[in-house]
Design an enzyme around this catalytic site. Sequence first.
Site, mmCIF file in Angstrom:
data_model
loop_
_atom_site.group_PDB
_atom_site.id
_atom_site.type_symbol
_atom_site.label_atom_id
_atom_site.label_comp_id
_atom_site.label_asym_id
_atom_site.label_seq_id
_atom_site.Cartn_x
_atom_site.Cartn_y
_atom_site.Cartn_z
ATOM 1 N N LEU A 114 0.892 -1.154 0.000
ATOM 2 C CA LEU A 114 0.000 0.000 0.000
ATOM 3 C C LEU A 114 0.929 1.201 0.000
ATOM 4 O O LEU A 114 1.887 1.236 0.783
ATOM 5 C CB LEU A 114 -0.887 0.022 1.250
ATOM 6 C CG LEU A 114 -2.089 -0.936 1.288
ATOM 7 C CD1 LEU A 114 -2.756 -0.890 2.653
ATOM 8 C CD2 LEU A 114 -3.096 -0.591 0.196
ATOM 9 N N ASP A 115 0.669 2.181 -0.867
ATOM 10 C CA ASP A 115 1.595 3.293 -0.958
ATOM 11 C C ASP A 115 1.513 4.217 0.257
ATOM 12 O O ASP A 115 0.652 4.071 1.119
ATOM 13 C CB ASP A 115 1.410 4.071 -2.273
ATOM 14 C CG ASP A 115 0.040 4.714 -2.389
ATOM 15 O OD1 ASP A 115 -0.353 5.422 -1.445
ATOM 16 O OD2 ASP A 115 -0.628 4.527 -3.421
ATOM 17 N N TYR A 116 2.421 5.174 0.300
ATOM 18 C CA TYR A 116 2.601 6.083 1.439
ATOM 19 C C TYR A 116 1.302 6.760 1.870
ATOM 20 O O TYR A 116 1.009 6.890 3.057
ATOM 21 C CB TYR A 116 3.643 7.130 1.045
ATOM 22 C CG TYR A 116 3.989 8.140 2.114
ATOM 23 C CD1 TYR A 116 4.824 7.800 3.180
ATOM 24 C CD2 TYR A 116 3.515 9.446 2.044
ATOM 25 C CE1 TYR A 116 5.169 8.737 4.151
ATOM 26 C CE2 TYR A 116 3.837 10.384 3.010
ATOM 27 C CZ TYR A 116 4.669 10.023 4.057
ATOM 28 O OH TYR A 116 4.997 10.944 5.021
ATOM 29 N N ARG A 214 -4.753 4.505 -8.452
ATOM 30 C CA ARG A 214 -4.372 5.912 -8.643
ATOM 31 C C ARG A 214 -4.110 6.187 -10.122
ATOM 32 O O ARG A 214 -4.500 7.238 -10.658
ATOM 33 C CB ARG A 214 -3.145 6.247 -7.799
ATOM 34 C CG ARG A 214 -3.417 6.198 -6.298
ATOM 35 C CD ARG A 214 -2.226 6.666 -5.482
ATOM 36 N NE ARG A 214 -2.457 6.498 -4.058
ATOM 37 C CZ ARG A 214 -3.112 7.364 -3.288
ATOM 38 N NH1 ARG A 214 -3.587 8.476 -3.820
ATOM 39 N NH2 ARG A 214 -3.285 7.134 -1.990
#
Length: 280
Positions: A114-116, A214
């Site tokens: 999971l990104d930042y 995204r």
Amino acid sequence: MSKEKQSEENKIRLNKFISHNSRFSRREADELIKAGKVSIDGKVIGDLSTKVSPSTVVKVNGRTVKVDYSRPSTVIVYNKQKGEIVSKKDPQGRKVIYDTIPKKYSHFIPIGRLDYASEGMLLLTDDPKIADALMHSNLERVYKVKIKGEITSAMINAMQNGLIAEDATAGAYKDTIIKEMSFAPFLGFQVQTNTPNFSKLKVAITEGKNRELRRFFAYFDAQVMDLKRVSFGGINLNSLPSGKVRFLAKDEYEDLRLFLKDQTKRKRREKELDLEEDEF
């Protein structure tokens, strides 16, 4: 580290121990404890905060709760917070998930990323084979998404039928080397709010590509404002607080066991078919 400290770190809350090794849920375990139906080493326990180790003799209604050693290694659910990197260390000095997760899980492998700026369910395991099987599976991933602007008919068409984007760099990290990306049709989606300012929806996909959602919405010039994973392979985040971990429930372990068994059978069959083709 002292033996006493190691022993303390290996302990878990009594309700988790009961739910993990019996048919009772954690809520049911709490009620049993309150009702005086749970004992530890022969002594009735009424304190819900009590912690036990795997060697502790726990009884419910006079029957010993046996530790389920048949489960496939260990898998935990972590509710990742925004602003954490899914990595052991970050060159920029940003916070990583292992700064929050209890130290006894520092050797666990994250299953996917999971990104930042994203949050929600992250599975971790101490078994590389489980990590590999789940990361490369087509199991359902469910997300709650908030985007800037409206959900358009073009977005809906792409969610229903898939999309091949020759330039999918919008929504990616600035130094990404992945330019083109194909997006499979979503398993499902539910529009919850749709306004000119922002829109919310719940989506289910089977892939876990680099910043996939995204990139998908950015292709339609829609910035993802919030992204939260709430389910992976039928394991749900539910009410797990942000920054906390939990073990899989017994039924979740059983589903995982069946999935791994099916994966093994499928790989064996694929290998047999490859050998049959080589004979011709």
